[in-house]
Design an enzyme around this catalytic site. Sequence first.
Site, PDB file in Angstrom:
ATOM      1  N   LYS A 115       1.925   4.497  -0.332  1.00 38.49           N
ATOM      2  CA  LYS A 115       0.449   4.082   0.086  1.00 38.49           C
ATOM      3  C   LYS A 115      -0.726   4.608  -0.826  1.00 38.49           C
ATOM      4  CE  LYS A 115       1.788   4.152   4.947  1.00 38.49           C
ATOM      5  NZ  LYS A 115       1.907   4.912   6.299  1.00 38.49           N
ATOM      6  N   GLY A 142       8.800   4.366   1.418  1.00 41.37           N
ATOM      7  CA  GLY A 142       8.022   4.504   2.461  1.00 41.37           C
ATOM      8  C   GLY A 142       6.559   4.689   2.276  1.00 41.37           C
ATOM      9  N   SER A 143       6.026   5.709   3.022  1.00 44.77           N
ATOM     10  CA  SER A 143       4.580   6.071   2.696  1.00 44.77           C
ATOM     11  C   SER A 143       4.148   6.618   1.714  1.00 44.77           C
ATOM     12  CB  SER A 143       4.230   6.987   4.076  1.00 44.77           C
ATOM     13  OG  SER A 143       4.520   6.341   5.292  1.00 44.77           O
ATOM     14  N   THR A 144       5.069   7.267   1.031  1.00 38.23           N
ATOM     15  CA  THR A 144       4.730   7.648  -0.370  1.00 38.23           C
ATOM     16  C   THR A 144       4.098   6.747  -1.319  1.00 38.23           C
ATOM     17  OG1 THR A 144       7.306   7.477  -1.122  1.00 38.23           O
ATOM     18  CG2 THR A 144       6.253   9.847  -0.461  1.00 38.23           C
TER      19      THR A 144
END
Lengths: 87, 626
Positions: free
Chosen positions: B291, B287-289
């Site tokens: 980014k 997920g966003s980790t």
Amino acid sequence: MGSFLKPWLLVPVLAGLLAAGQIWLSHLRYELSLETQALSAEKQIVQGESSKLRLELASMTRPERLRKLAQQELGMAPPSPAQVVHP
Amino acid sequence: MSDKQQVFVRRRIEAVAGLLALGLVMLLVRAVDLQWLQADYLTSLAEKQRYRQFTAVAPRGPILDSKGRTLAESVEIPSIAAMADEVPAERVNELARALGLPSEKVGRKLNKRHGFVWLARQVPPSIARKVMALNIPGVRMETEWRRYHPMGPETGHLLGFVGIDGKGLEGVERSWNAALTGEAGIRQVRRDARGHSLPDGIWLRESTAGKSIKLTTDASIQSIAYAALAEGVRSQKAKGGSVVVLRPKDGAVLAMVNWPGYNPNNYRQHKPGQWRNRAVTDVFEPGSTLKPFSVAAALASGKWQSDSIVYCENGAMQVADYTIHDDHPEGWLDVTGILVKSSNIGVAKMALDIGADPLHDMLTKAGFGLRSQMGLGGESPGIVLSPDRWGPVETANIAFGQGIAVTPLQLAAAFSVLANEGLYVAPRLVEGGMEAPQNVGHRVMDASIARQVMSMLEYATSVDGTGSKAVPVGYRVAGKTGTAQKPDARGRYSKGKYTAVFAGVAPVDDPQLVIVVVIDEPQKSMYGGQVAAPIFRHIAESALPYLGVPAQITNQGQWQAMEIATEAPVFAADSTYGMSLREVRRFAATRGLRLHVRGSGWVTRQKPANVAALNSGEELEVWLNE
């Protein structure tokens, strides 16, 4: 008297002495071997004991147990970061 | 003597001589038989009587933590065996009682076979003594080695366990089995008539003791991580979770824990599925980790700077036939803002602009899609599609951590790159030269880019960011939250099942820890910032002081801290109204609150109103008036 002391008599005397020495040495060797066997058995027991104690130490000082003891028996709490001055 | 008598005497003599001759012949035949025909067999019989072989045991080597504390040790313990047909039937009940087993069970074991049977393996010495005191014919005591892991479930997944035959079956015990296992030696000795050994024994095979293995993990941090994870998983009613703690400078794994744990001393009571070290074997969508790495790839391309701004389409953007959504719709954001607000659309636009190859290159260099070669068995390489299969939708999705699968260990190693100013240091678990050869220290990104991303990630843990709950009082943290939908059995994203993640570095100015927290299917909240970040804070605020990293408390002198440390908690108050400046500071410090003071004198107003509900690390604002 002197006629009995023939030089060849030295041979059986020496042989006797050597044989006695040999027997004495093998006896010593045997005694030593018994001693080493006893010592190595003792060494194995002590090694076993020490590994048991190491295990006991590790089990008594495991962080989770210390934490529980500190919190439940001594009423301690984790310090907030502000309370740790010199970590 | 008459002639007749003489003949009789002669015959007698001849008969006796004949018998004697026959006896001599028989003796000769027997001598030939013994000395020649049966010589080999009889020599071997004699040697068997004279010589005896001893097996010199070689215990399995211990496993130690980085400070030399025992994590696994083998001890010799008794087992009870029997020669089945020698045990009298009338004493079976007595035997069963001493063993603490039902007599039917003991009877069954004895009736199964005629010869050697195990009755109870690896029993406490007290039971063995009791059984042997009964002096039952045919019952004997053997000694076997048993492996103990004193930390139990805390090191369960990492260390694995050893089977009853002394072979490592999971974890470190399995992966380093060859080094840990010693080889038993065989010594042959001559015995005298009394059975004592004579001194001229020879080694038929020299014994080699099992080597000890020193891990990079720290028992205290391992315990802290396990306790924090357990508490976090329980409070969220989650299915499970994993935590990996790395020291970024040398890639040392300080802790690796999973919940639910299992007790390796009692592994048979758990299902094989629970034995898996999920921190290295299981993958999840980051997920966003992910980014920060997409942003780093964009910055490295030179097309984007940290102050470039992106229009985030107010929360929805069409890519091919697919719509990307943001949880918090935004308009224009700079690159830092994209990370702080965790905008999917922002990173997707940047990734689509630079293209698939640079992003794929960045992810591969950071260790995604490859095994770490740390040496642990069963490690998953994760899933990273080859860039020729990346269309616009895939590129956009992977940029915000969907359509890619990583292990917690890979994510921790990748965040170490940011902490190490762009250098990848392969994670390692074993101290000394025992680990597999690895590619140590290759550059993933420029140091300046790593520093820029780190400062963006520090904003992401500020009050405005999604990761604000990850920051312990007095420390600076750079980190990123993540939430990903779990795929269901049909490969589609499931509706109510999420993975909540937080990956971060602390402290920012001199990174000592990289911590990755992954929580599987939390029930109360699905957001990494709500679920995983508090666990990160819990671990960081306990582990950093332990590692000798002091908190930087700006509004408090050392003398005050000393006073607080020795003082009993006097403030059971529910509000700060009427407190002096000094009192309110003490109040905030004892509860670990982040205090903002306005004015001077006595407290006349506080925010929030209900201070009793505040948790450590949360913010308290007070207004003072003379």
